[in-house]
Design a protein around this motif. Structure first.
Motif, mmCIF file in Angstrom:
data_model
loop_
_atom_site.group_PDB
_atom_site.id
_atom_site.type_symbol
_atom_site.label_atom_id
_atom_site.label_comp_id
_atom_site.label_asym_id
_atom_site.label_seq_id
_atom_site.Cartn_x
_atom_site.Cartn_y
_atom_site.Cartn_z
ATOM 1 N N PRO A 2 -42.108 -4.382 105.031
ATOM 2 C CA PRO A 2 -42.740 -4.667 103.848
ATOM 3 C C PRO A 2 -44.139 -5.097 103.494
ATOM 4 C CG PRO A 2 -40.882 -5.713 104.471
ATOM 5 C CD PRO A 2 -40.907 -5.276 105.306
ATOM 6 N N LEU A 3 -44.965 -4.618 102.876
ATOM 7 C CA LEU A 3 -46.160 -5.183 102.290
ATOM 8 C C LEU A 3 -45.426 -6.893 101.075
ATOM 9 C CD1 LEU A 3 -48.042 -2.866 100.719
ATOM 10 C CD2 LEU A 3 -48.725 -3.685 103.501
ATOM 11 N N PHE A 126 -47.073 -13.550 108.440
ATOM 12 C CA PHE A 126 -45.330 -13.780 108.989
ATOM 13 C C PHE A 126 -44.456 -13.415 107.998
ATOM 14 C CE2 PHE A 126 -47.046 -17.876 110.487
ATOM 15 C CZ PHE A 126 -45.894 -18.376 111.557
ATOM 16 N N ILE A 127 -44.415 -12.827 106.739
ATOM 17 C CA ILE A 127 -44.438 -12.275 105.824
ATOM 18 C C ILE A 127 -43.325 -10.532 106.126
ATOM 19 C CG2 ILE A 127 -43.953 -10.636 103.520
ATOM 20 C CD1 ILE A 127 -43.362 -14.023 103.037
ATOM 21 N N GLY A 130 -41.561 -10.126 108.494
ATOM 22 C CA GLY A 130 -39.984 -10.511 108.498
ATOM 23 C C GLY A 130 -39.632 -12.231 108.825
ATOM 24 N N GLN A 131 -40.228 -12.927 109.860
ATOM 25 C CA GLN A 131 -40.321 -14.226 109.867
ATOM 26 C C GLN A 131 -40.280 -14.862 108.732
ATOM 27 O OE1 GLN A 131 -42.041 -15.915 113.416
ATOM 28 N NE2 GLN A 131 -43.286 -14.116 113.289
ATOM 29 N N ALA A 132 -40.206 -15.038 107.396
ATOM 30 C CA ALA A 132 -40.733 -15.571 106.785
ATOM 31 C C ALA A 132 -40.492 -14.675 105.186
ATOM 32 C CB ALA A 132 -41.408 -16.473 106.109
ATOM 33 N N LYS A 133 -39.017 -15.466 103.645
ATOM 34 C CA LYS A 133 -38.960 -14.763 102.941
ATOM 35 C C LYS A 133 -39.921 -15.078 101.941
ATOM 36 C CE LYS A 133 -36.100 -11.753 104.839
ATOM 37 N NZ LYS A 133 -36.444 -10.342 105.083
ATOM 38 N N GLU A 173 -43.167 0.090 97.368
ATOM 39 C CA GLU A 173 -43.870 0.371 98.159
ATOM 40 C C GLU A 173 -45.171 0.908 97.901
ATOM 41 O OE1 GLU A 173 -44.234 4.753 101.605
ATOM 42 O OE2 GLU A 173 -42.135 4.291 100.188
ATOM 43 N N GLY A 174 -46.238 -0.274 98.880
ATOM 44 C CA GLY A 174 -47.439 0.465 98.478
ATOM 45 C C GLY A 174 -47.681 -0.684 97.796
ATOM 46 N N ARG A 175 -47.127 -1.973 97.486
ATOM 47 C CA ARG A 175 -47.748 -2.711 96.785
ATOM 48 C C ARG A 175 -47.587 -4.153 97.286
ATOM 49 N NH1 ARG A 175 -44.776 -4.848 91.331
ATOM 50 N NH2 ARG A 175 -46.699 -6.241 90.165
ATOM 51 N N GLY A 176 -49.013 -4.967 97.171
ATOM 52 C CA GLY A 176 -49.419 -6.037 97.694
ATOM 53 C C GLY A 176 -49.882 -6.389 98.578
#
Length: 327
Positions: A2-3, A126-127, A130-133, A173-176
């Protein structure tokens, strides 16, 4: 994968306002001279005893509130600054303590005025991995404390402030944050520097008298670098995503000098009306500049879902970078 999406923004500016008229009383300058060459009319100055981490924490609380995120939910805090409260530890750890973000690991990024874009890029990785939420990105600088108030070439430019962004994995999806692009040229280090206070030139009575622990700038060379490299790195970001200048809805750019903003936007063929401008109120707030502008544009309702936002900044190093965001 994910973005990373910006789900909250916040900003803080100290209460004290220093106008161009105020500066006329302490240095050989004028309101007309400053306005014509920079576009700046006033800037903010931290109160006695107010620190960079105080400002950073204030901006962070606003961003967290907008994001609906509690401090204890944060996994990461990255602060872009070159004016931390003290040489050690980092400003970020002091912010962590002030917020009560006990789970978050925290550190600073030193890229001067480009600090928030660099910090955003770090948190983005990091986001994405997946190392940070939940990540908190802050740009904060107390520049009035590192200015030589007898040097009209620098003291008229800078002000104090902080801006913050909360990042989380995008649910759409595609947003960020679509991409970030960072660049550095260390051969230009001497055109914008604080010469004394480090291992190369430790503080002495002599260099303190000579104000060598304050900002020294070759304005002409900084201007040329800023225009050249902000243009280049923004064109690169557009090219990577196949965007035309017309497809950019908003520009959030480091607020250094109105002439720089105008020159860059002209070269990348984006109307200045798409750029959020507040340097007349705050001057150059260094790493805080981009997130303050982003927060103001966001709270003014300018940023709509799906809008393409181009962000860019340049600072001492010389260091510069851009980010392309789908809001």
């Amino acid at each position: 994968m994910p973005l990373a999406q910006i789900i909250g923004t916040g900003s803080y500016a100290p209460a004290q306002v220093i106008t161009n008229r105020d500066l006329e009383k302490i240095v050989n300058t004028s309101d007309a001279w400053i306005t014509e060459r920079t576009g700046i009319k006033e800037r903010r100055k931290a109160a006695p005893g107010e620190t960079t981490s105080d400002m950073a924490a204030a901006a962070a609380r606003e961003a967290l509130a907008m994001a609906g995120t509690r401090p204890e939910e944060l996994d990461l805090i990255v602060v872009g600054t070159i004016t931390a409260d003290m040489p050690m530890p980092s400003c970020a750890v002091l912010v962590q303590a002030k917020l009560g973000a006990k789970r978050a690991f925290a550190f600073d990024v030193a890229a001067a005025c480009a600090g928030s874009v660099y910090a955003l890029s770090v948190a983005d990785q990091f986001i994405r991995t997946g190392q940070a939420k939940r990540a908190l990105v802050i740009g904060a600088d107390l520049f009035t404390g590192v200015l030589n108030w007898k040097d009209r070439n620098t003291c008229v430019l800078f002000g104090d402030g902080a801006g913050a962004m909360v990042l989380a994995p995008s649910e759409e999806e595609g947003r960020g944050i679509l991409s970030t692009h960072l660049r550095t040229d260390g051969t230009l280090a001497e055109i914008l520097t604080i010469p004394a206070g480090g291992s190369r030139e430790p503080l002495t009575e002599e260099n303190l008298r000579e104000q060598r622990h304050k900002v020294v700038m070759n304005g002409r060379e900084v201007f040329k670098c800023a225009v050249r490299e902000l243009t280049s790195v923004t064109r690169e970001a557009l090219r990577v995503h196949g965007f035309t200048p017309a497809q950019v809805d908003h520009v959030i750019v480091h607020q250094a000098n109105m002439r720089i903003l105008e020159a860059v936007l002209q070269r990348i063929e984006i109307p200045i009306e798409k750029c959020w401008i507040n340097l007349d109120k705050y001057g150059n707030t260094s790493a805080a500049s981009v997130p303050i502008a982003l927060d103001e544009a966001n709270r003014a309702g300018k940023l709509k879902r799906g809008d393409v936002v181009a962000m860019m900044a340049v600072g001492a190093g010389m260091a510069w970078g851009s980010a392309m965001v789908r809001w």
